[in-house]
Design a protein around this motif. Sequence first.
Motif, PDB file in Angstrom:
ATOM      1  N   UNK A  53      30.487   9.487   0.052  1.00 39.14           N
ATOM      2  CA  UNK A  53      29.520   8.961  -0.679  1.00 39.14           C
ATOM      3  C   UNK A  53      28.485   8.103   0.317  1.00 39.14           C
ATOM      4  N   UNK A  54      27.357   8.241  -0.120  1.00 44.97           N
ATOM      5  CA  UNK A  54      26.267   7.393   0.751  1.00 44.97           C
ATOM      6  C   UNK A  54      25.863   6.593  -0.156  1.00 44.97           C
ATOM      7  N   UNK A  55      24.880   5.656  -0.050  1.00 41.67           N
ATOM      8  CA  UNK A  55      24.502   4.279  -0.808  1.00 41.67           C
ATOM      9  C   UNK A  55      23.084   4.105  -0.510  1.00 41.67           C
ATOM     10  N   UNK A  56      22.349   4.083  -1.433  1.00 48.41           N
ATOM     11  CA  UNK A  56      21.038   3.503  -1.400  1.00 48.41           C
ATOM     12  C   UNK A  56      20.955   1.905  -1.390  1.00 48.41           C
ATOM     13  N   UNK A  57      20.652   1.424  -0.056  1.00 42.79           N
ATOM     14  CA  UNK A  57      20.651   0.088   0.025  1.00 42.79           C
ATOM     15  C   UNK A  57      19.207  -0.387  -0.182  1.00 42.79           C
ATOM     16  N   UNK A  58      18.976  -0.976  -1.513  1.00 40.25           N
ATOM     17  CA  UNK A  58      17.742  -1.390  -1.861  1.00 40.25           C
ATOM     18  C   UNK A  58      17.435  -2.627  -1.536  1.00 40.25           C
ATOM     19  N   UNK A  85      17.061   1.545   2.376  1.00 43.49           N
ATOM     20  CA  UNK A  85      17.491   2.842   3.379  1.00 43.49           C
ATOM     21  C   UNK A  85      18.679   3.478   2.403  1.00 43.49           C
ATOM     22  N   UNK A  86      18.955   4.547   2.984  1.00 41.79           N
ATOM     23  CA  UNK A  86      20.123   5.341   2.715  1.00 41.79           C
ATOM     24  C   UNK A  86      21.290   5.040   3.831  1.00 41.79           C
ATOM     25  N   UNK A  87      22.362   4.553   3.218  1.00 46.32           N
ATOM     26  CA  UNK A  87      23.438   4.339   4.240  1.00 46.32           C
ATOM     27  C   UNK A  87      24.452   5.490   4.290  1.00 46.32           C
ATOM     28  N   UNK A 105       0.846  -1.033   0.010  1.00 46.21           N
ATOM     29  CA  UNK A 105       0.004   0.039   0.043  1.00 46.21           C
ATOM     30  C   UNK A 105       0.924   1.222  -0.044  1.00 46.21           C
ATOM     31  N   UNK A 106       1.885   1.168   0.599  1.00 42.54           N
ATOM     32  CA  UNK A 106       2.784   2.385   0.603  1.00 42.54           C
ATOM     33  C   UNK A 106       4.333   2.038   0.817  1.00 42.54           C
ATOM     34  N   UNK A 107       4.708   2.700  -0.180  1.00 39.78           N
ATOM     35  CA  UNK A 107       6.607   2.497  -0.262  1.00 39.78           C
ATOM     36  C   UNK A 107       7.096   3.180   0.754  1.00 39.78           C
ATOM     37  N   UNK A 108       8.565   3.001   1.123  1.00 41.43           N
ATOM     38  CA  UNK A 108       9.163   3.745   2.096  1.00 41.43           C
ATOM     39  C   UNK A 108      10.724   3.647   1.842  1.00 41.43           C
ATOM     40  N   UNK A 109      11.261   4.935   2.077  1.00 40.50           N
ATOM     41  CA  UNK A 109      12.699   4.764   1.844  1.00 40.50           C
ATOM     42  C   UNK A 109      13.043   5.913   2.978  1.00 40.50           C
ATOM     43  N   UNK A 110      14.337   5.493   3.816  1.00 37.44           N
ATOM     44  CA  UNK A 110      14.452   6.438   5.014  1.00 37.44           C
ATOM     45  C   UNK A 110      15.960   6.415   4.915  1.00 37.44           C
ATOM     46  N   UNK A 111      16.381   7.374   5.785  1.00 40.49           N
ATOM     47  CA  UNK A 111      17.882   7.905   5.849  1.00 40.49           C
ATOM     48  C   UNK A 111      18.361   6.933   7.117  1.00 40.49           C
ATOM     49  N   UNK A 112      19.684   6.729   7.066  1.00 37.64           N
ATOM     50  CA  UNK A 112      20.405   5.951   8.307  1.00 37.64           C
ATOM     51  C   UNK A 112      20.034   4.621   8.531  1.00 37.64           C
ATOM     52  N   UNK A 113      20.720   3.848   7.635  1.00 39.10           N
ATOM     53  CA  UNK A 113      20.630   2.192   7.680  1.00 39.10           C
ATOM     54  C   UNK A 113      21.169   1.785   8.853  1.00 39.10           C
ATOM     55  N   UNK A 114      20.430   0.688   9.324  1.00 42.84           N
ATOM     56  CA  UNK A 114      21.021   0.128  10.562  1.00 42.84           C
ATOM     57  C   UNK A 114      20.790  -1.402  10.420  1.00 42.84           C
ATOM     58  N   UNK A 115      21.216  -2.226  11.439  1.00 43.61           N
ATOM     59  CA  UNK A 115      20.956  -3.605  11.289  1.00 43.61           C
ATOM     60  C   UNK A 115      19.665  -4.078  11.404  1.00 43.61           C
ATOM     61  N   UNK A 116      19.015  -3.104  12.059  1.00 43.88           N
ATOM     62  CA  UNK A 116      17.334  -3.381  12.333  1.00 43.88           C
ATOM     63  C   UNK A 116      16.836  -3.321  10.867  1.00 43.88           C
ATOM     64  N   UNK A 117      16.806  -2.391  10.101  1.00 42.45           N
ATOM     65  CA  UNK A 117      16.259  -1.946   8.935  1.00 42.45           C
ATOM     66  C   UNK A 117      16.252  -3.262   7.959  1.00 42.45           C
ATOM     67  N   UNK A 118      17.328  -4.044   8.078  1.00 37.60           N
ATOM     68  CA  UNK A 118      17.538  -5.321   7.157  1.00 37.60           C
ATOM     69  C   UNK A 118      16.739  -6.533   7.658  1.00 37.60           C
ATOM     70  N   UNK A 119      16.338  -6.356   8.914  1.00 41.50           N
ATOM     71  CA  UNK A 119      15.578  -7.660   9.296  1.00 41.50           C
ATOM     72  C   UNK A 119      14.172  -7.262   9.671  1.00 41.50           C
ATOM     73  N   UNK A 120      13.582  -6.058   9.172  1.00 41.36           N
ATOM     74  CA  UNK A 120      12.227  -5.649   9.216  1.00 41.36           C
ATOM     75  C   UNK A 120      11.377  -6.416   8.473  1.00 41.36           C
ATOM     76  N   UNK A 121      10.207  -6.535   8.267  1.00 39.72           N
ATOM     77  CA  UNK A 121       9.263  -7.141   7.523  1.00 39.72           C
ATOM     78  C   UNK A 121       8.628  -6.229   6.931  1.00 39.72           C
ATOM     79  N   UNK A 122       8.983  -6.093   5.505  1.00 40.34           N
ATOM     80  CA  UNK A 122       9.718  -6.418   4.767  1.00 40.34           C
ATOM     81  C   UNK A 122      11.058  -5.399   4.901  1.00 40.34           C
ATOM     82  N   UNK A 123      12.145  -6.191   4.624  1.00 40.44           N
ATOM     83  CA  UNK A 123      13.561  -5.209   4.707  1.00 40.44           C
ATOM     84  C   UNK A 123      13.317  -4.150   4.257  1.00 40.44           C
TER      85      UNK A 123
END
Lengths: 365, 365
Positions: free
Chosen positions: A351-356, A314-316, A293-311
Amino acid sequence: MTVERSAPPTISEVAAEAGVGRATAARTLGGYGYVSPELRSRVLAAAERLGYRANALARSMSTGVSHTLGVIVADIGNPFFAGVVRGISDASRARGFDTIVLSTHESLDEEIAAMHVLIDKQVDGIVVASAALGPKTSAHIAEAWSRGIPVVLVDRAVPGLELDAVVIDNREAAREAVTALIAAGHRRVGFVWGPPIAGRPDRRRDLVDAAARNLWTDGERLRGYLDALDDAGLPFDADLVMVGEKTEERAIAEVERMLGLDDRVTALFCTETDAVTGALRAIRATGFRVPADVSLIGFDDSSWAAVMEPPLTMIEQPMLALGTRAAEVLLALIDGAPRSQPDGAFRHTLDTRLVERSSVAPPSA
Amino acid sequence: MTVERSAPPTISEVAAEAGVGRATAARTLGGYGYVSPELRSRVLAAAERLGYRANALARSMSTGVSHTLGVIVADIGNPFFAGVVRGISDASRARGFDTIVLSTHESLDEEIAAMHVLIDKQVDGIVVASAALGPKTSAHIAEAWSRGIPVVLVDRAVPGLELDAVVIDNREAAREAVTALIAAGHRRVGFVWGPPIAGRPDRRRDLVDAAARNLWTDGERLRGYLDALDDAGLPFDADLVMVGEKTEERAIAEVERMLGLDDRVTALFCTETDAVTGALRAIRATGFRVPADVSLIGFDDSSWAAVMEPPLTMIEQPMLALGTRAAEVLLALIDGAPRSQPDGAFRHTLDTRLVERSSVAPPSA
DNA sequence: GCGAATGGCGAGACCGGGCTCTCGAGCCCG
DNA sequence: CGGGCTCGAGAGCCCGGTCTCGCCATTCGC
C-alpha cells in the motif's frame, strides 16, 4: 602501526595444533557430525589460539550455497532505492544472508552484466528492479532462473514475465493523487514527468503505446493520470504532459511552458522527487505560489516535504517494506517454497498512502 | 513459464564437449596461457553451446583473489551513505570489483560482526565508516589488516588509528558555517545536534571531553562550532547546544527550548539533515520565521534545500567523491601501493562548500 | 641424420572446506 | 570368551577452478 600479515590459518593447521585429524577439526568448527567433548574443546582452544576463521568461499564451494543475495537497482545513490536496499539488507541479514548490490545506471546492458556477475558469484537469489520492458528484453532474468537462481522483482514489474514482483500499485496511486487534484476543482492538471520517450505524441493513444514500451512504473503512473482524467470526464491534452529525458532542468522548462499556456495548468502531478523540485523551481520562477496559484502533489514523501512552505501533499511509498518483503519472498523461494500461483498472484502489492498536507487548494478562479 | 534447471556446466564438461583436455579448456576460458587458434575456437564454441559461465567462487579459491570489496556503513538507507556507497560502487566496478555492503545501524557490535563476514568472504579490501572511537574499540579493523586485508576509512576517521582515511574537514566546515552566522551579527548561535552523550555537561571542558569519547564527526563539528565562538570572542553557553539522542523529535523540543530562552537563540547551526528539518519544524511551531527571526545553516545539501522557502544556506559534502576516492585509495593499496606516510598524511581531506542561499540574515534587533 | 630446442597440450596437484565411508576400539550379551 | 553393535575419529574424495610440470611431436642445427 606495524601490522604483521601472516597467511590465515586453515582447518588443517588447527587440526595439527590440536593434535586431531582434519575431519574432526572440520566437524567441530563446521558444527556438524559428532565430536567428543574432549576433542571438541581441544579443537576450539587451538582455533582460538590461532585466530581461525572459516573461509566462506571454500565452504560455499562444497556446499553449493553462498548465503549471499544479489541486488540490482538503477542507482544505489537514489534515496528511494537506498531505502529499498536497506530493507532487503536488514531482512536478509536477519536470516544470515549478505547482499551484493550492483547499480545499473538505468542501463539494460549494465543490468545484464550485473546479472552475470551475480550468477558467476553463485549468489543464492537475486532481487532486481529491472529496466527490462517485456519478455524480449528480460532474457537475462530467465537465464538466472534457468540456472536455478530464484529471482524476485521489486518496485518494477516486467509485463509478461511471470515472476514474483513486490511492487506498489503505481497506477492506482497516481489516479488517487490526480483525482484529489480534480476534486479540489482543477481541470487543467499537468503531468511531470513521464516515460523517457523521444518526442511528445499528440494523440493519447500514441502516448499510451509509447509508454507501454517503456519503464513500467512511468507507464503505470501515466495511465493512472489518464484514468483520473477519464473518471472525471476531463479531456486529454498533450500540452499538459512532460515526457522525454527526465532531468530537473527539463522539468523546469516544461512546467514553465505549462504555466505559460493561455489555458494554463492550475495543478501539477509529479512522479518523482526531482520532478517535484523542478516544478517548484519553475513555479517560483514564474512568480506563482503554491497552493494559491497552483496545487501540487508528488511521489516519494520525505522529511523535507513536510517542512516545505507550504507542507507538500505527497504519495508515500513503503521503501523499506518493499525491500523486506522482496527479501522474504526471495528467501522463501530459496527455501524451496513453491512459486506463487499464476493469474496475477505473482504480484505482491504494497500500500501507498496519500499524505495530505497543504499544497492542494481550489484553483484561484 | 516452465524453467528447466540443469546443473550449470563446468569446465570439464566444456572440455569434453570440445574434445580437448581440461587444462586447455581452462586456459581458453580463463584467458591465460597458450592455446592454438584451432582448439581455442573449438573450446569457445563448446562453451557457447553449453552456456558455460565460470564459477567465480572456484576461481577465487585458487587465485586467492575475490575481486570484491566490502563496505561497512551505519545505514545504507541514509542518503549520505547511499551517495558514498554509490561512489565506491562506481569506482570499483570500473576496475572490475564488486561490492558487498553491510549496514551496522550505528552499532559497534554489528560493525565487528560485519567485519568478520567480510573477512570470511575473502574480500580483497574494506571501506568502513566506523563507529569506533579510538584504538581500543577498533581491534576488529586492525584484525582485518593483520589478515592481509587493506582497510580504508571513509567519512569518519578513528583517532589514533593510522589508516588511510578519506574524510572532509568537519571541524573547519562547522567553523566556517558558524563564523558566517556570527559575521551576520549573531551572538546567540545554537548547535543542533551534537554527540549522543548522556546528560548535558555544563562546563565546556566536560563537553569537549565527552565529545572526544564519541563519534568522530560529531565531535569535530562541535569543536568547529566552539572554534568559531572563540574566534569571535563569544562565550560558550551550554544552554545553546543540543547533545544526546539524535532524533527529530528531540531536536524540535530542544530548539523550541533554545527559542524560548530569555536571551534566545537567533541563529542555528544544524549538523545533519534531520537536525535541519527538526529545527525548521520548531521554528515554525513557535511562530518565528527564517531568516527574519532566526538564521540557519545546515550540513548536507540536497535538492530540497534549494527549493525551501527561503532557500537554505547549506554545507555541501562531496558524497560521491568521498566514495570514489576511498575506493581509489583502497584499490591502490590492493595493488600493493605503499601506505601513505605517517604524520597525518593518512588523511585524504576533501573539500566541502558552503552553499550560500537565503537562510542567513542579521538578527532582528 | 641425429640430438636438441621449441611448441602445444594435458595430467595432476592444489586452494580450503564438506561429507562419506571405513576402520578400530570398546561394550554388551549369550 | 567370542560375536555383534555402537560409537568415535580419521582417510580420502569432491566442489570447480588455476597453474606447474612434463610428455610428445615437430623442427632446427650441425
